[in-house]
Design a protein around this motif. Structure first.
Motif, PDB file in Angstrom:
ATOM      1  N   ILE A 238      20.510 -43.403 -16.373  1.00  0.00           N
ATOM      2  CA  ILE A 238      20.664 -42.269 -16.842  1.00  0.00           C
ATOM      3  C   ILE A 238      20.537 -42.466 -18.346  1.00  0.00           C
ATOM      4  CG2 ILE A 238      22.347 -40.559 -17.642  1.00  0.00           C
ATOM      5  CD1 ILE A 238      23.823 -41.080 -14.989  1.00  0.00           C
ATOM      6  N   ARG A 239      20.950 -43.746 -18.805  1.00  0.00           N
ATOM      7  CA  ARG A 239      20.696 -44.085 -20.264  1.00  0.00           C
ATOM      8  C   ARG A 239      19.313 -44.251 -20.523  1.00  0.00           C
ATOM      9  NH1 ARG A 239      26.268 -47.527 -20.471  1.00  0.00           N
ATOM     10  NH2 ARG A 239      27.642 -45.705 -20.679  1.00  0.00           N
ATOM     11  N   LEU A 240      18.569 -44.610 -19.586  1.00  0.00           N
ATOM     12  CA  LEU A 240      16.909 -44.747 -19.923  1.00  0.00           C
ATOM     13  C   LEU A 240      16.094 -43.419 -20.049  1.00  0.00           C
ATOM     14  CD1 LEU A 240      16.172 -47.817 -17.389  1.00  0.00           C
ATOM     15  CD2 LEU A 240      16.224 -48.026 -19.859  1.00  0.00           C
ATOM     16  N   VAL A 241      16.827 -42.473 -19.279  1.00  0.00           N
ATOM     17  CA  VAL A 241      16.094 -41.037 -19.474  1.00  0.00           C
ATOM     18  C   VAL A 241      16.639 -40.738 -20.853  1.00  0.00           C
ATOM     19  CG1 VAL A 241      16.472 -38.739 -18.713  1.00  0.00           C
ATOM     20  CG2 VAL A 241      16.310 -40.690 -17.036  1.00  0.00           C
ATOM     21  N   LEU A 242      17.832 -40.999 -21.364  1.00  0.00           N
ATOM     22  CA  LEU A 242      17.992 -40.596 -22.808  1.00  0.00           C
ATOM     23  C   LEU A 242      17.393 -41.039 -23.689  1.00  0.00           C
ATOM     24  CD1 LEU A 242      20.091 -38.829 -24.569  1.00  0.00           C
ATOM     25  CD2 LEU A 242      21.746 -40.719 -24.468  1.00  0.00           C
ATOM     26  N   ALA A 243      17.115 -42.451 -23.535  1.00  0.00           N
ATOM     27  CA  ALA A 243      16.334 -43.314 -24.700  1.00  0.00           C
ATOM     28  C   ALA A 243      14.975 -43.014 -24.595  1.00  0.00           C
ATOM     29  CB  ALA A 243      16.423 -44.604 -24.265  1.00  0.00           C
ATOM     30  N   ALA A 244      14.318 -42.528 -23.279  1.00  0.00           N
ATOM     31  CA  ALA A 244      12.913 -42.215 -23.155  1.00  0.00           C
ATOM     32  C   ALA A 244      12.642 -40.662 -23.920  1.00  0.00           C
ATOM     33  CB  ALA A 244      12.531 -41.914 -21.830  1.00  0.00           C
ATOM     34  N   GLY A 245      13.827 -39.926 -24.040  1.00  0.00           N
ATOM     35  CA  GLY A 245      13.845 -38.652 -24.579  1.00  0.00           C
ATOM     36  C   GLY A 245      13.860 -38.688 -26.042  1.00  0.00           C
ATOM     37  N   ILE A 246      14.745 -39.589 -26.570  1.00  0.00           N
ATOM     38  CA  ILE A 246      14.971 -39.812 -27.968  1.00  0.00           C
ATOM     39  C   ILE A 246      13.547 -40.552 -28.731  1.00  0.00           C
ATOM     40  CG2 ILE A 246      15.818 -41.590 -29.735  1.00  0.00           C
ATOM     41  CD1 ILE A 246      18.497 -41.093 -28.388  1.00  0.00           C
ATOM     42  N   LEU A 247      12.984 -41.491 -27.828  1.00  0.00           N
ATOM     43  CA  LEU A 247      11.759 -42.357 -28.324  1.00  0.00           C
ATOM     44  C   LEU A 247      10.381 -41.187 -28.496  1.00  0.00           C
ATOM     45  CD1 LEU A 247       9.995 -44.860 -29.010  1.00  0.00           C
ATOM     46  CD2 LEU A 247       9.777 -45.062 -26.591  1.00  0.00           C
ATOM     47  N   LEU A 248      10.326 -40.262 -27.184  1.00  0.00           N
ATOM     48  CA  LEU A 248       9.303 -39.202 -27.444  1.00  0.00           C
ATOM     49  C   LEU A 248       9.585 -38.096 -28.471  1.00  0.00           C
ATOM     50  CD1 LEU A 248       8.883 -38.679 -23.317  1.00  0.00           C
ATOM     51  CD2 LEU A 248       7.380 -39.720 -25.156  1.00  0.00           C
ATOM     52  N   GLY A 249      10.793 -37.960 -28.675  1.00  0.00           N
ATOM     53  CA  GLY A 249      11.211 -36.959 -29.848  1.00  0.00           C
ATOM     54  C   GLY A 249      10.619 -37.670 -31.325  1.00  0.00           C
ATOM     55  N   GLY A 277      -0.215 -29.776 -28.391  1.00  0.00           N
ATOM     56  CA  GLY A 277       0.064 -31.136 -27.580  1.00  0.00           C
ATOM     57  C   GLY A 277       1.491 -31.824 -28.130  1.00  0.00           C
ATOM     58  N   LEU A 278       1.556 -31.920 -29.578  1.00  0.00           N
ATOM     59  CA  LEU A 278       2.504 -32.281 -30.099  1.00  0.00           C
ATOM     60  C   LEU A 278       3.921 -31.429 -29.929  1.00  0.00           C
ATOM     61  CD1 LEU A 278       1.293 -33.781 -33.438  1.00  0.00           C
ATOM     62  CD2 LEU A 278       1.777 -35.125 -31.513  1.00  0.00           C
ATOM     63  N   SER A 279       3.626 -30.247 -29.759  1.00  0.00           N
ATOM     64  CA  SER A 279       4.595 -29.282 -29.641  1.00  0.00           C
ATOM     65  C   SER A 279       5.248 -29.469 -28.130  1.00  0.00           C
ATOM     66  CB  SER A 279       4.329 -27.817 -29.823  1.00  0.00           C
ATOM     67  OG  SER A 279       3.857 -27.480 -31.277  1.00  0.00           O
ATOM     68  N   LEU A 280       4.199 -29.767 -27.153  1.00  0.00           N
ATOM     69  CA  LEU A 280       4.793 -29.788 -25.922  1.00  0.00           C
ATOM     70  C   LEU A 280       5.551 -31.204 -25.602  1.00  0.00           C
ATOM     71  CD1 LEU A 280       1.710 -28.545 -23.934  1.00  0.00           C
ATOM     72  CD2 LEU A 280       3.817 -27.576 -24.136  1.00  0.00           C
ATOM     73  N   TRP A 281       5.154 -32.246 -26.450  1.00  0.00           N
ATOM     74  CA  TRP A 281       5.771 -33.581 -26.631  1.00  0.00           C
ATOM     75  C   TRP A 281       7.283 -33.287 -26.892  1.00  0.00           C
ATOM     76  CZ3 TRP A 281       4.267 -39.031 -27.152  1.00  0.00           C
ATOM     77  CH2 TRP A 281       3.107 -39.312 -26.208  1.00  0.00           C
TER      78      TRP A 281
END
Length: 325
Positions: A238-249, A277-281
């Motif tokens: 679960i925390r990997l999902v959160l970390a991935a979201g923060i990194l992509l953001g 593309g950046l907005s979708l990211w």
């Protein structure tokens, strides 16, 4: 620790009619030798646990019990899987007065001569003794590599597991009783037993080939077992999902800032597709981060729902009781 305690060998069985005659013969010899040497009580038993077998396993267990009181049997109402059968056997053993238990597989790939070393460490004060494979030369290259990867992944996920240990272990009555306080349904005993604590030891042994029958852990079951182990002891996915979201953001915002600077300074033209593309990211990153935050709360609910004991008291000093007893 005292010699001559009541020992129960707890052996889960699922469709093991091919191995039981030889298994019972070898275990009778071993238990008899231990009794004659005064290592275990004459009241010790071999407890076969039938996990809803579809062959003649239960019939053979019943015959062994009728012919020799050394052998006991317990039958699950239906197939519940190896871990549930093992826990059911441990429960039955302590209910019948076992002071120490040793769990092993019915095919006796686990070296029964290692039992002597288990008892040595138990007599020295260990409440739990883990059987650890000295090597994996009997495994295929695929099984060896995937098993080692699994142990490393479990350690990275934060689960406390003993490397190269399966379910060949000794547990004192006290350790089993504390294990039974864990109320979770999805069992992964290799991770649960270390949570019990107490003084522990390890015995290394060489695992042999299965002498009859087929393995009850094909690839499908091994994968399910691995997934259950990971999800039972870690919220790190679960925390990997959160970390991935923060990194992509962060990357999306950085890209938008760079694009804005290029557009304002006129150093380069930025197409609408780039902005889209950046907005979708950024939108995807926000969704992943939100999912990760929700997951954090779900993970805490998940851990609370397991109702694991908050603590286990190993020793209470009261009156004239000696320290460490």
């Amino acid at each position: 620790m005292p010699r001559g305690d009541i020992l129960y060998l707890v052996i889960p069985c699922y469709n093991e009619e091919e191995v039981l005659p030889e298994t019972s013969r070898r275990l009778r010899e071993k238990m008899t030798a231990l009794m004659e040497a005064g290592r275990i009580s004459p009241r010790s038993r071999v407890l076969f646990v039938d996990d809803g077998s579809k062959d003649r396993t239960w019939e053979l267990i019943g015959r062994l019990h009728r012919e020799d009181s050394l052998f006991s049997g317990a039958k699950l109402s239906r197939n519940r899987g190896h871990q549930n059968a093992l826990l059911g056997g441990l429960t039955a053993a302590v209910d019948r007065g076992a002071q120490v238990t040793i769990s092993m597989d019915a095919d006796l790939q686990d070296d029964i001569d290692a039992i002597d070393a288990f008892l040595d460490q138990y007599e020295e004060g260990c409440q739990v003794v883990y059987g650890v494979r000295s090597d994996r030369t009997t495994d295929s290259a695929f099984k060896r590599d995937t098993a080692q990867a699994f142990y490393k992944l479990m350690a990275w996920m934060g689960a406390e597991v003993v490397y190269n240990h399966a379910d060949y272990r000794l547990m004192s009555r006290r350790a089993v009783e504390e294990l039974l306080r864990f109320k979770e349904v999805n069992l992964f005993l290799r991770g649960m037993v270390p949570l019990v604590g107490f003084r522990s030891g390890q015995v290394t042994y060489k695992r042999g080939e299965r002498f009859a029958g087929q393995s009850k852990y094909p690839l499908k079951k091994m994968l399910a077992f691995a997934v259950n182990g990971i999800t039972s002891f870690s919220v790190k996915p679960i925390r990997l999902v959160l970390a991935a979201g923060i990194l992509l953001g962060v990357l999306a915002v950085l890209g938008l800032v760079i694009a804005a600077l290029l557009a304002v300074t006129g150093l380069a033209s930025v197409s609408g597709l780039w902005w889209l593309g950046l907005s979708l990211w950024l939108l995807g990153a926000i969704q992943l981060a939100a999912l990760g935050v929700v997951g954090e709360y779900v993970g805490k609910i998940y851990l609370e729902a397991k109702a694991r004991p908050s603590f286990i008291l190993e020793t209470v000093l009261d009156g004239e009781e000696e320290p460490g007893r």
